[in-house]
Scaffold this active site. Structure first.
Site: not given
Ligand code: GLN
Ligand code: ZN
Length: 718
Positions: A394-395, A656
């Site tokens: 995602i980056g 997470h």
């Protein structure tokens, strides 16, 4: 007339809140010490209040979150010590965190389905409620709001539990003479049944006690129905509840109750216009004499004090009020009101006029409708030539202590910009190699140059200011510094072009350009009150578009626009959604209105798409990556229901969580996705950026993702 205030930020002038709680987590201080430290912090907050305000709750302190505290107060959870309390907030068994109304604050969600038994009792002796218990005037999140934000209750159970909570609340009230009960959920669109439940319940509240019932964030549709409740005062947000204000002027206010008039803004930072506030107050005082001037919503959405900022230009600084300055405004409003002095205040829009040269919302048509998705897809797949089930991230990659240290040195001028850049570029080189070794298909540059996905762009764009000490709590001890947009947003220099191009120069695989979208940018900044949000977002969109055009000129084939806050500023009442999403969709599509051969990705990392999916479907992206691990794949059905025909990146790993995902679980998840999404539309990725993880924690999971993709390719070759 008196003054009232609530919700003062608990972070502390020296971030004591964060520091001590995190010390406790690291077992560097004991439970007693933490209690002692937070009690001191609470005292400091009271001292600040006392300087300006006559009436205020004396205990708003929490060890983590006040919604969780309400659950504990009513016996739903019963942690024996603070260690057990924090197990509810973080770690493997933690409860879910969710955004609090339309703010970037988060609360802990109580899930009734997961409780062993639902038994409501007075649990005020619980260790985690030490602040409330020891206070003469505590603050509580009210039972209606609590239940409305909880999960797993049907209507019947909701009713039952609500009435039990009211009953127990009366027991709890025995300890105090005064209490503040917050019911922001009264500003939601409620059904007739819900309003009746509220009235029936609150009618039973002990009328011998001074109960201040505080609402905020939006209009209260049924305000007149609260008038006979046996409470001492009712707080109303007149800043965000303009219709309620008009209504009260018309229908009046009960004589034996205090109107806690929330006329000072608790959510944005622009100094109050006293003449306007005094006009409002004068009209209100014709309706009732018993008024306390107050903030319209809790002050914890604001940083502590603008006086801590030394580098903000004086003319702009004079236009800004953070929390302490808001208290002063409440005090001054009262003084001005009583003394009827003439106030000579230069209006903010006059002071800031020079920063707004462009008459923005001209909507000049730079926008040409893009070709259909099918056409785009064909062109893009010829260029990219990706395998089935492409893998990507995602980056961001881990933001290590080392990176933060180097950035700090750079900001303190201990490192030249050349040295700092060299360091960052080395990191980029490493992360490209790392991704190639693992075998990912579409690579990223790692976002090492960014402090935060909004603040970084604020550093680069004209019209944005950043602060040094303007911290706001987002949840628990997590803090961020929202930038301030004071003028026209202009892209005078590239935002992140050099990093992306360097990354691309290191590999033959495609590198995704990474940008934060215009909607998220305005949601996580303070914007001007006198310029419509959509105009600000429109300017940001133009800047982003310019950056993408430059990527394209330099050979970048894929660009990702992150919009994790796409829905955040959506109004609380759904009947107002169309207006909001109209411009949110428009600015996203403006930002991405570039060469149709560039593959546009977007990323949104929450589940629960059901109510916004129709707006999402109007965004001109080619690939969307979504959370899928925590919600166990439920969200895929939402996409199926609207006949979604574009590509979708399945967030198969909950980043997470510190626990690595299991291969079987990922496979099972994807097999389920394959039942509703055609194989050629599926990407495989983590559910968010990896910046909070360590390098050790990410290697194996990423390898697993690639293994799964290879396995599925073998099974599903075209
Ligand atoms: N590209 C960002 C990252 O990877 C996205 C963060 C987010 O969605 N909150 O960190
Ligand atoms: Zn995300």
């Amino acid at each position: 007339m008196k003054t009232y205030a609530y919700g003062f930020p608990r972070i502390g002038f020296n971030k004591e809140y964060k520091i001590y709680i995190e010390k406790f987590w690291k077992e560097e201080i004991s439970e007693e010490e933490l209690i002692k430290k937070l009690t001191e912090l609470e005292k400091n907050i009271i001292n600040v209040y006392q300087k300006y305000i006559e009436v205020f709750p004396h205990s708003e302190m929490t060890f983590y979150n006040e919604v969780l505290d309400t659950a504990i107060l009513f016996g739903l959870y019963n942690p024996k010590n603070l260690k057990e309390y924090y197990e509810l907030c973080r770690g493997e068994k933690a409860l879910e965190l969710k955004k609090w109304f339309n703010t970037n604050y988060h609360y802990i969600v109580c899930d009734f389905k997961k409780l062993n038994k639902i038994e409501i009792f007075n649990n005020i002796d619980n260790i985690s409620l030490v602040f409330k218990r020891n206070s003469k005037f505590p603050h509580i999140i009210g039972p209606f709001t609590f239940l409305k934000l909880s999960k797993g209750l049907n209507d019947k159970k909701f009713r039952e539990v609500f009435f039990e909570m009211i009953y127990v609340l009366n027991n709890i009230l025995k300890y105090f003479n005064k209490v503040q009960i917050d019911e922001p959920a009264f500003s939601m669109e409620l059904t007739r049944e819900e309003i009746d439940i509220i009235k029936e319940g609150y009618k039973k509240i002990d009328s011998d006690k001074d109960v201040y019932l505080i609402t905020y964030y939006d209009d209260i549709d049924f305000i007149e129905e609260l008038y006979d409740l046996p409470v001492k005062g009712i707080g109303i947000d007149f800043v965000r509840g303009k219709n309620t204000y008009e209504k009260i002027l018309k229908i009046g206010f009960p004589q034996h109750k205090t109107l806690i008039a929330g006329i000072i803004d608790g959510r944005n930072i622009w100094r109050s216009n006293f003449n306007k506030k005094l006009d409002e107050l004068r009209l209100l005082s014709k309706v009732t004499k018993d008024i306390m001037i107050s903030n319209g919503s809790p002050l914890y959405h604001l940083p502590l004090s603008i006086q801590l900022e030394k580098e903000i230009p004086e003319d702009i600084k004079e236009c800004i009020s953070f929390a302490v300055e808001r208290l002063n405004e409440i005090k001054l409003t009262k003084e001005y009101f009583l003394s009827s002095v003439v106030i000579n205040q230069k209006p903010i829009d006059e002071i800031l006029f020079k920063y707004r040269k462009e008459k923005i919302f001209t909507k000049e048509k730079i926008v040409e409708k893009k070709p259909s998705y099918e056409e785009r897809r064909e062109a893009q797949s010829k260029i990219l030539n990706l395998p089935l089930f492409p893998t990507t991230t995602i980056g961001s990659f881990p933001q290590t202590q080392q990176i933060r240290e180097k950035r700090k040195q750079f900001l303190e001028n201990k490192l030249t910009s050349y040295e700092y850049e060299e360091f960052i570029f080395n990191k980029i080189k490493e992360v490209i190699k790392f991704q190639e070794d693992i075998g990912l298909d579409v690579l990223v540059h790692g976002e090492f140059e960014r402090t935060d996905m909004v603040e970084f762009f604020a550093f680069k764009l004209e019209g944005f200011l950043t602060t040094k000490n303007g911290w706001v709590i987002s949840y628990g001890t997590r803090i961020y510094r929202p930038p301030i947009i004071y003028g026209d947003i202009i892209r005078k220099k590239p935002l992140t072009l050099n990093e992306i191009l360097f990354a691309q120069s290191q590999t033959n695989k495609p590198v995704k350009g990474m940008l934060t979208g215009p909607v998220t940018m305005v949601a996580w900044s303070f914007c001007r009150d006198d310029i419509p949000l959509k105009e600000v977002a429109y300017q940001i969109a133009k800047a982003i578009r310019e950056e993408i055009l430059e990527y394209e000129k330099n050979g970048i084939k894929i660009v990702q626009i992150d919009e994790p806050a796409f829905r955040e500023k959506a109004p609380i009442k759904k009947r107002n959604w169309d207006d909001y999403f109209e411009w949110a969709v428009e600015v996203f599509n403006l930002a991405t209105n570039t060469d149709f051969k560039t593959q546009i990705h977007t990323h949104m990392c929450y589940s629960n798409f059901s109510d916004i999916i129709k707006y999402i479907n109007r965004l001109d992206f080619d690939v969307i990556s979504i959370e899928n691990a925590r919600s166990k794949g439920d969200i895929i059905n939402e996409f199926k229901d609207i006949g979604f025909n574009r590509q979708i990146g399945i967030g198969v790993w909950d980043i997470h969580s510190p626990y690595p995902p299991k291969k079987e679980d990922i496979l099972e998840m994807l097999e389920n996705v394959l039942k509703v999404i055609p194989k050629q539309n599926i990407w495989i990725n983590p559910d968010c950026g990896l910046k909070t993880r360590s390098w050790q924690e990410i290697e194996q999971p990423l390898k697993t993702l690639v293994e799964v993709a290879n396995f599925l390719r073998g099974k599903n070759s075209l």
